[in-house]
Every structure is written in C-alpha cells, then in structure tokens.
Design a protein around this motif. Structure first.
Motif, PDB file in Angstrom:
ATOM      1  N   GLU A   1      28.686   1.511 -42.613  1.00  0.00           N
ATOM      2  CA  GLU A   1      28.937   1.035 -43.974  1.00  0.00           C
ATOM      3  C   GLU A   1      27.967  -0.071 -44.366  1.00  0.00           C
ATOM      4  N   VAL A   2      27.348  -0.720 -43.369  1.00  0.00           N
ATOM      5  CA  VAL A   2      26.322  -1.731 -43.617  1.00  0.00           C
ATOM      6  C   VAL A   2      25.009  -1.223 -43.037  1.00  0.00           C
ATOM      7  N   GLN A   3      23.995  -1.119 -43.880  1.00  0.00           N
ATOM      8  CA  GLN A   3      22.663  -0.708 -43.469  1.00  0.00           C
ATOM      9  C   GLN A   3      21.703  -1.876 -43.706  1.00  0.00           C
ATOM     10  N   TYR A   4      20.532  -1.798 -43.081  1.00  0.00           N
ATOM     11  CA  TYR A   4      19.602  -2.920 -43.145  1.00  0.00           C
ATOM     12  C   TYR A   4      18.261  -2.458 -43.709  1.00  0.00           C
ATOM     13  N   TYR A   5      17.821  -3.189 -44.703  1.00  0.00           N
ATOM     14  CA  TYR A   5      16.610  -2.836 -45.449  1.00  0.00           C
ATOM     15  C   TYR A   5      15.421  -2.598 -44.522  1.00  0.00           C
ATOM     16  N   THR A   6      14.730  -1.497 -44.776  1.00  0.00           N
ATOM     17  CA  THR A   6      13.471  -1.188 -44.103  1.00  0.00           C
ATOM     18  C   THR A   6      12.425  -0.927 -45.174  1.00  0.00           C
TER      19      THR A   6
ATOM     20  N   SER B   1      11.348   2.758 -46.648  1.00  0.00           N
ATOM     21  CA  SER B   1      11.908   3.829 -45.833  1.00  0.00           C
ATOM     22  C   SER B   1      13.425   3.673 -45.778  1.00  0.00           C
ATOM     23  N   PHE B   2      14.083   4.687 -45.184  1.00  0.00           N
ATOM     24  CA  PHE B   2      15.518   4.576 -44.962  1.00  0.00           C
ATOM     25  C   PHE B   2      15.773   3.651 -43.780  1.00  0.00           C
ATOM     26  N   PRO B   3      16.961   3.027 -43.718  1.00  0.00           N
ATOM     27  CA  PRO B   3      17.247   2.086 -42.628  1.00  0.00           C
ATOM     28  C   PRO B   3      17.170   2.769 -41.259  1.00  0.00           C
ATOM     29  N   GLU B   4      16.688   2.027 -40.281  1.00  0.00           N
ATOM     30  CA  GLU B   4      16.489   2.566 -38.944  1.00  0.00           C
ATOM     31  C   GLU B   4      17.786   3.118 -38.367  1.00  0.00           C
TER      32      GLU B   4
ATOM     33  N   GLY C   1      18.348  -9.169 -45.307  1.00  0.00           N
ATOM     34  CA  GLY C   1      17.923 -10.300 -44.497  1.00  0.00           C
ATOM     35  C   GLY C   1      17.764 -11.570 -45.320  1.00  0.00           C
ATOM     36  N   ASP C   2      16.607 -12.234 -45.185  1.00  0.00           N
ATOM     37  CA  ASP C   2      16.333 -13.463 -45.915  1.00  0.00           C
ATOM     38  C   ASP C   2      15.993 -13.197 -47.378  1.00  0.00           C
ATOM     39  N   GLY C   3      15.924 -11.942 -47.746  1.00  0.00           N
ATOM     40  CA  GLY C   3      15.657 -11.594 -49.139  1.00  0.00           C
ATOM     41  C   GLY C   3      14.373 -10.792 -49.286  1.00  0.00           C
ATOM     42  N   VAL C   4      14.388  -9.867 -50.239  1.00  0.00           N
ATOM     43  CA  VAL C   4      13.206  -9.069 -50.578  1.00  0.00           C
ATOM     44  C   VAL C   4      12.786  -9.458 -51.993  1.00  0.00           C
ATOM     45  N   LEU C   5      11.563  -9.943 -52.142  1.00  0.00           N
ATOM     46  CA  LEU C   5      11.079 -10.435 -53.419  1.00  0.00           C
ATOM     47  C   LEU C   5      10.657  -9.280 -54.322  1.00  0.00           C
TER      48      LEU C   5
ATOM     49  N   PHE D   1      19.031   3.838 -49.385  1.00  0.00           N
ATOM     50  CA  PHE D   1      20.244   4.024 -48.593  1.00  0.00           C
ATOM     51  C   PHE D   1      20.220   5.417 -47.967  1.00  0.00           C
ATOM     52  N   SER D   2      20.757   5.560 -46.766  1.00  0.00           N
ATOM     53  CA  SER D   2      21.124   6.870 -46.237  1.00  0.00           C
ATOM     54  C   SER D   2      22.584   7.119 -46.590  1.00  0.00           C
TER      55      SER D   2
END
Length: 221
Positions: A76-81, A84-87, A167-171, A182-183
């Motif tokens: 339910e929680v994915q991490y920005y890549t 691309s789609f999250p690892e 994470g710390d933010g995407v500008l 998202f997947s």
C-alpha cells in the motif's frame, strides 16, 4: 516441483538485456532448476517472497492448466523511483510448458498509473484512491497458466489507497513535467478516482477524475 518457493537471482552480466540467467540465492536447496512430482512445470514470480505458496493445477475454460500463487502482498506504500515504477512493485509471473522447459516468459500481472506534474513545489507524497473504494493493495492471489496472462484476485484483507512516498521530496519544474509512477492492479474505477498531492510544507492539491471510464489495464500505463 515445490509448492514453496526457492529464491533465484538474475546474474549481473544480464543487466540491460531482454534475457536473463538465474542462479539460486542464499541457502536455497538447489534442485537443478527442475520440476518434481507435485508441479509438472517451472513457475516463477517476481518479486520473490518466502511466504508464497503455489497451488494447482486447475483448468481454465479452454482446458489450459493453471497455477495460483497465494500470499502475495501488493504494498500500500510505494517509494518513488526516478522515471520508473517503484522497485519490486510490478508483479510478474512465468509458467513454462513442462519439466524441461526452462524459458521463463514473464508476464506483467499489474498495470501502472503515471502522473506528469509541473509546478514549483517539493513533493513529499502522492495518494491515489478510487471514489468507490476499489481495492488497490493488500493480500492477493496471482493465477496464470501456460501461454495465459496473469490475473489478480483480492481477498478480504485489502487497502483502498496507494501512497507514493518521495523521501526528502521531489522538486517540480514549472515547465518540464516530472513523472510519478504507481504500480497498481487492473481496476475499473466505477466513479472515477482522486489523487492527493502533498508537498514538504504540508500543502495539498486534490486532483479528481470523475469519469467512470478510468481504468488500470494489465501491462499498460
């Protein structure tokens, strides 16, 4: 040949290639990559989890044998890549034709949702959910057969929202779109969907699509 999985890793020299060579990983009881008595084919699921259990074969309407992997968790929680789609979030399954067939033709079980955002904010997280509470994450079963595409089935333990943590933010850039992916499982949003974009200062923007034709399609963005 086993209902319980063994872990194999693709070799480093295969990076960037459409073909991969796999070797057993860690303490795997290497059985020569051959099927045993219970399952007469080779089956693979990405990403690996020791919780997976394989059941089968069953039969589809066309008589093709099918196999189901249970205890698969869609996070339910994915991490920005970046771009691309999250690892390890895009589930894939492969079923070979028999004992001696070792060519794993992986097929995507999920689809993807891509957002292209412009602006000046520093994005902390993005939340996506259907307006009718459609299941998007949680415990699922993945079913596939020889030459068939995987299907996803939810149980009673599911989540109705996906969160993409940045994470710390995407500008963002005011002119060039920044891509967030998202997947997600194949889903038709009966009453559209809502996306909440939150920046590092806690400010939110709500994006709504109320058209019932919005749909996540397997192996598509």
């Amino acid at each position: 040949g086993n209902t319980r999985p063994e872990c194999y890793m693709v070799q480093d020299h295969c990076a960037g290639s459409p073909n991969g060579e796999f070797l057993p990983h860690g303490d795997t009881n290497y059985n020569g990559f051959q099927s045993g008595n219970e399952i007469p084919v080779n089956i693979a699921l990405y990403p690996y989890s020791s919780d997976h259990i394989c059941w089968g074969p069953g039969l589809l309407d066309d008589g093709v044998g099918t196999y189901t992997i249970t205890n698969v968790h869609l996070p339910e929680v994915q991490y920005y890549t970046y771009n691309s789609f999250p690892e390890q979030s895009l589930v894939m399954m492969a079923v070979t034709k028999g004992h001696d067939d070792r060519k794993l033709t992986f097929k995507n079980a999920l689809g993807a949702v891509k957002l292209s955002l412009t602006g000046t904010g520093l994005i902390k997280r993005i939340i996506l959910q259907g307006n009718s509470g459609e299941p998007l994450a949680g415990s699922v079963s993945i079913t596939s057969g020889i030459g068939t595409t995987p299907t996803v089935s939810f149980g009673t333990d599911y989540y109705t929202a996906l969160t993409l943590e940045c994470g710390d933010g995407v500008l963002l850039n005011p002119e060039t779109p920044t891509t967030f992916i998202f997947s997600a499982p194949p889903t038709r949003f009966e009453n559209g969907l809502t996306v909440v974009v939150e920046d590092t200062e806690g400010l939110q923007q709500i994006l709504e699509a109320n058209n019932s034709s919005n749909e996540i399609i397997r192996s598509s963005i």
